[in-house]
Design a protein around this motif. Structure first.
Motif, PDB file in Angstrom:
ATOM      1  N   TYR A   1      -3.024  11.205   8.264  1.00 51.71           N
ATOM      2  CA  TYR A   1      -3.030  11.981   7.701  1.00 51.71           C
ATOM      3  C   TYR A   1      -3.468  13.077   8.923  1.00 51.71           C
ATOM      4  O   TYR A   1      -3.418  14.807   8.223  1.00 51.71           O
ATOM      5  CB  TYR A   1      -4.484  11.762   6.976  1.00 51.71           C
TER       6      TYR A   1
ATOM      7  N   HIS B   1       0.646  -1.209   0.493  1.00 50.35           N
ATOM      8  CA  HIS B   1      -0.089   0.008   0.374  1.00 50.35           C
ATOM      9  C   HIS B   1       0.870   1.502  -0.147  1.00 50.35           C
ATOM     10  O   HIS B   1       0.586   2.804  -0.804  1.00 50.35           O
ATOM     11  CB  HIS B   1      -1.113   0.451   1.338  1.00 50.35           C
TER      12      HIS B   1
ATOM     13  N   ASP C   1      -5.776   6.803  -1.235  1.00 49.95           N
ATOM     14  CA  ASP C   1      -6.266   6.212  -0.454  1.00 49.95           C
ATOM     15  C   ASP C   1      -7.568   5.161  -0.300  1.00 49.95           C
ATOM     16  O   ASP C   1      -8.250   4.390   0.358  1.00 49.95           O
ATOM     17  CB  ASP C   1      -5.423   6.048   0.997  1.00 49.95           C
TER      18      ASP C   1
ATOM     19  N   GLU D   1      -2.994  12.116  -2.087  1.00 46.84           N
ATOM     20  CA  GLU D   1      -2.719  11.065  -1.003  1.00 46.84           C
ATOM     21  C   GLU D   1      -3.988  10.233   0.021  1.00 46.84           C
ATOM     22  O   GLU D   1      -4.274   9.039  -0.527  1.00 46.84           O
ATOM     23  CB  GLU D   1      -1.380  10.999   0.021  1.00 46.84           C
TER      24      GLU D   1
ATOM     25  N   PHE E   1      -5.235   4.824   8.452  1.00 45.10           N
ATOM     26  CA  PHE E   1      -5.393   6.323   8.478  1.00 45.10           C
ATOM     27  C   PHE E   1      -5.012   7.485   8.943  1.00 45.10           C
ATOM     28  O   PHE E   1      -5.029   7.847   8.995  1.00 45.10           O
ATOM     29  CB  PHE E   1      -6.818   6.034   7.914  1.00 45.10           C
TER      30      PHE E   1
ATOM     31  N   THR F   1      -9.023   1.636  -1.118  1.00 47.22           N
ATOM     32  CA  THR F   1      -9.565   1.373   0.202  1.00 47.22           C
ATOM     33  C   THR F   1     -11.160   0.650  -0.468  1.00 47.22           C
ATOM     34  O   THR F   1     -11.542  -0.892  -0.271  1.00 47.22           O
ATOM     35  CB  THR F   1      -9.601   1.774   1.254  1.00 47.22           C
TER      36      THR F   1
ATOM     37  N   LEU G   1       0.639   4.227  -2.784  1.00 51.15           N
ATOM     38  CA  LEU G   1       0.639   5.998  -2.637  1.00 51.15           C
ATOM     39  C   LEU G   1       1.413   6.462  -2.981  1.00 51.15           C
ATOM     40  O   LEU G   1       1.271   7.387  -3.421  1.00 51.15           O
ATOM     41  CB  LEU G   1       0.150   5.690  -1.052  1.00 51.15           C
TER      42      LEU G   1
END
Length: 208
Positions: free
Chosen positions: A157, A12, A194, A190, A154, A198, A16
């Protein structure tokens, strides 16, 4: 809340960041570099990642690796039982996205019709755009908080957006849109990617 596997995060991170060293992926998710490297080496053996050596070494996903990353994300999301909740938050993000893109455009261009670039010689104009960004930022923080309450990955962020906003407020205005640093726009882009990954969506689907 569910903690993503290192296998998922290694792939992942490449999704990203596009191209990254193992240390960059490790730092992004708070992992040990040796663990990320081991996962990426396994991914390379499976045809999911490729390694580039030389002056700027690093890793990138293959087309099959992108599919595998999306498969792992879907499995994680469904096991957590949060698909509906994440989709709802994604819609909230989409509602805010045009405001952020407009603010970034205003920061770079004074007159859109005439394509006059912002030379940043008008402090009042720049201050008004930063004020707009701050309002967007206040609306973005709950979205980030809701996401990180559902899935641990997450969690980066919100602090990254806070850091970018603080730097802008302190006069380091390159943190607004500069693509080579963790600027507000970089982090926002980003986060958008994401959410798409997802939920197994692509950007074209947003227009439908």
């Amino acid at each position: 809340m569910p903690r993503s596997t290192t296998e998922l995060l290694a792939l992942h991170g490449l999704r990203l960041m596009g191209f990254a060293a193992a240390t960059d992926v490790a730092q992004r998710f708070g992992l040990a570099e040796r663990d990320v490297t081991a996962e990426l080496e396994r991914a390379a053996e499976a045809g999911f990642a490729r390694r580039r050596t030389g002056e700027r070494p690093g890793w990138a996903l293959t087309a099959e690796g992108r599919k595998e990353n999306e498969r792992l994300l879907a499995v994680e999301l469904d096991r957590a039982g949060h698909r509906t909740a994440v989709r709802t938050i994604y819609r909230d993000f989409l509602a805010l996205n045009p405001r952020l893109l407009s603010a970034c455009t205003s920061w770079q261009i004074l007159d859109l019709d005439a394509q006059v670039l912002n030379d940043h010689q008008d402090p009042d104009y720049d201050a008004s755009v930063i004020a707009d960004l701050h309002e967007i930022h206040l609306d973005a923080l709950p979205i980030c908080a809701d996401l990180e309450s559902l899935l641990d990955r997450f969690g980066s962020y919100r602090p990254r957006l806070v850091t970018a906003m603080a730097n802008i407020g302190n006069g380091r205005t390159e943190w607004f849109t500069k693509p080579t640093i963790d600027s507000y726009h970089t982090v926002w882009f980003e986060l958008h990617e994401d959410l798409l990954a997802t939920l197994g969506l692509d950007r074209a689907a947003e227009q439908n």
